[in-house]
Scaffold this active site. Sequence first.
Site: not given
Lengths: 423, 423
Positions: A277, A413
């Site tokens: 990440e 998302k």
Amino acid sequence: MIKLETKHAFLKENVKDYQESVDRLHQQLMNKECLGNDYVGWVEWPNTYDQEEFARIKQTAARMREMCDVFVVCGIGGSYLGARAAIEMINGLYANKKPEIIFIGNTFSSTYIAQVMEYIKDKEVCVNVISKSGTTTETSLAFRLLKQFMDEKYKEQAKERIVATTDKARGVLKAVADQEGYETFVIPDDIGGRYSVITPVGLLPIAVAGIDIDAIMSGLKKAYEDLADSDLDHNAAYAYAVCRRILQNQGYDVEMLVSYELQMSMIAEWWKQLFGESEGKEGKGILPDSATFSTDLHSLGQFVQEGKKVLFETILMIDRPTQDITFPSDAQNLDQMNYLSGKSVDWVNKMAAQGTLEAHVNTGGVPNLILTLKDMSAESFGYMCYFFFRACAMTVLLLDVNPFNQPGVEVYKKNMFRLLGKN
Amino acid sequence: MIKLETKHAFLKENVKDYQESVDRLHQQLMNKECLGNDYVGWVEWPNTYDQEEFARIKQTAARMREMCDVFVVCGIGGSYLGARAAIEMINGLYANKKPEIIFIGNTFSSTYIAQVMEYIKDKEVCVNVISKSGTTTETSLAFRLLKQFMDEKYKEQAKERIVATTDKARGVLKAVADQEGYETFVIPDDIGGRYSVITPVGLLPIAVAGIDIDAIMSGLKKAYEDLADSDLDHNAAYAYAVCRRILQNQGYDVEMLVSYELQMSMIAEWWKQLFGESEGKEGKGILPDSATFSTDLHSLGQFVQEGKKVLFETILMIDRPTQDITFPSDAQNLDQMNYLSGKSVDWVNKMAAQGTLEAHVNTGGVPNLILTLKDMSAESFGYMCYFFFRACAMTVLLLDVNPFNQPGVEVYKKNMFRLLGKN
């Protein structure tokens, strides 16, 4: 407490050639002037964490341990990986589980959620819900189910059994906690999810699992001190950071973190989040992968030994096992194992590691970095966390990438919210 | 029962262009004339397995289920991954565990072994030791400890509680079993470890976990029939095999198998052995990797979305969940989740998958193959196994590599034996 060995890594550049860049980036990081400097609260955390809140974590954990058979942690990403990794590493996989720690809020799997709800139904339960904003969908969805369950089961007493770890003032979860009267702990503004295991996010569940969190903080502090000097001859975290860059320059786009302890496999998952990440941006970065040997030598070993040369291995060795066994002898020796009688099983594990190193490096030509950690204690966990934090920040800054944001996580998302009809 | 979608895979070659090669290799495989043809017993297994032994597996499993709290499976590689993967997929992770199935003999970790031995000490235990030769060191080491424990705990009755799955006539484990009077099951000579979940190796532990192994065999048979025709318009296993080759030709050296169900994560580990060990030879092959979404979107998602483009994803979707939940409403809606009230949680999971597909494919440019499996039942497990067996054989034969040996696994063993002083 962590040593780095590079002599099996086939490095084609000199680590010390990076000293100037490392010094400059180290200064930027320590002075909060680097890329992503809004999220470097973890750097000074060993000196700045709130002692009063820390004492309250220990009190709350002790109270929860008394009250429950099952402690349900509701969170995703950094709000579950760190705690789970720590608990498995330090306690092991088959330690006495009282209370049992269960993770939820990290999936939309209806089967998983339904099974957990069924599993806890007749047990004594406490809950820790963890979300900075309170709008993480996986976590909010599970927590609504948990909250209704707790309210029904415990009525007025439910609020004694639910703890929220969230923003200090704002957000949906903070509002719920205030209205319901839950105890709360704070997720600092300047420490991102993948660094949050050293905050109440990780420390409360870890303490509930019976682990000494003072020892974690002391390991953290020790690493902070050991890594104060950016000299690559002494700073193993930065040297590891440089080795990763050199190996990717040589064409290796995958790093396989290997341990020889099954209880370290969640540490690898936590490490994957930290590095993946932080680094996987702008079309750059090394894909973090993992395996547990000798177990996975019987599945992935063939590929590492003889498959396409896409990866290098970083071996995370544990110097001293938590428990050892002396291998017994057998009068009949039908199984032909008496050649190991009287030997320590951990020694056998080390010989397997040594034999594998020779096989992968000398025969297979696979670059191997070796990190050796003292043991799997709470202190070593804290040390290792801070070591990887600093290594990760440096290796990503060397790519000229911001290590502390995660813009790509928002894309799915946004699509999902549209499909779910969220306004 | 398994559908393949390729329209998000950015394929630059036509799948049908491989038809001639596929037809030829299919004939070789069915006629046992392909590379590695000593180990293709699994191909006709749905028609040729020993019905009498199969009936005995069910009887023994029923007897074990009566007798024990803990059923300890002692094996490594194919002798543990398949059974564990099946049990987790079909039963789930928090199903009622009576008996609990524990795996050992798959590691040299002294801490793990010591903790398991301590954990089972006061429980009622049965053991299944699994090794073709009986000389697999991890398994032999753990089994000596287990055998001494069982002999001490159960004296003369120990032999009623230990079952050996091994060679039909030869080897160290067969000798021990014969001398001690253990019941034995046979590991066929022509089925390798990574294909052995459909033999007594996998079926006995799976049956002890309360799963209907008749359903597994019927799924296997159904796949055998569905895949009889090698036409790439109809044979999804072969089409998947070809897609993998095309994608590696396009420069993708890593395949990430993704599921949206936590209970499928061991299936991914099993699949990694199947593909990695079959294909990772002669400097060739695709590195098998895995993730569970949406969980790991909060760890590996950033890399997949925006990191270096080294991987393609194969999404293993489950059409129907084992259990579903209707998301409840809340009068106050403080958590702002009422927009999902009345919705099925599995539907939310599917929307997350759809949103992620769009994000990774359209925004991220990551090729996605989609395999859709009906459900997580025993029958679907059997079907899926056979599907992947045939896909794996074909994709490796297309590389002109022997899919059924694993020469590289021996290298570490040879070094290790030298270091251990084994003659």
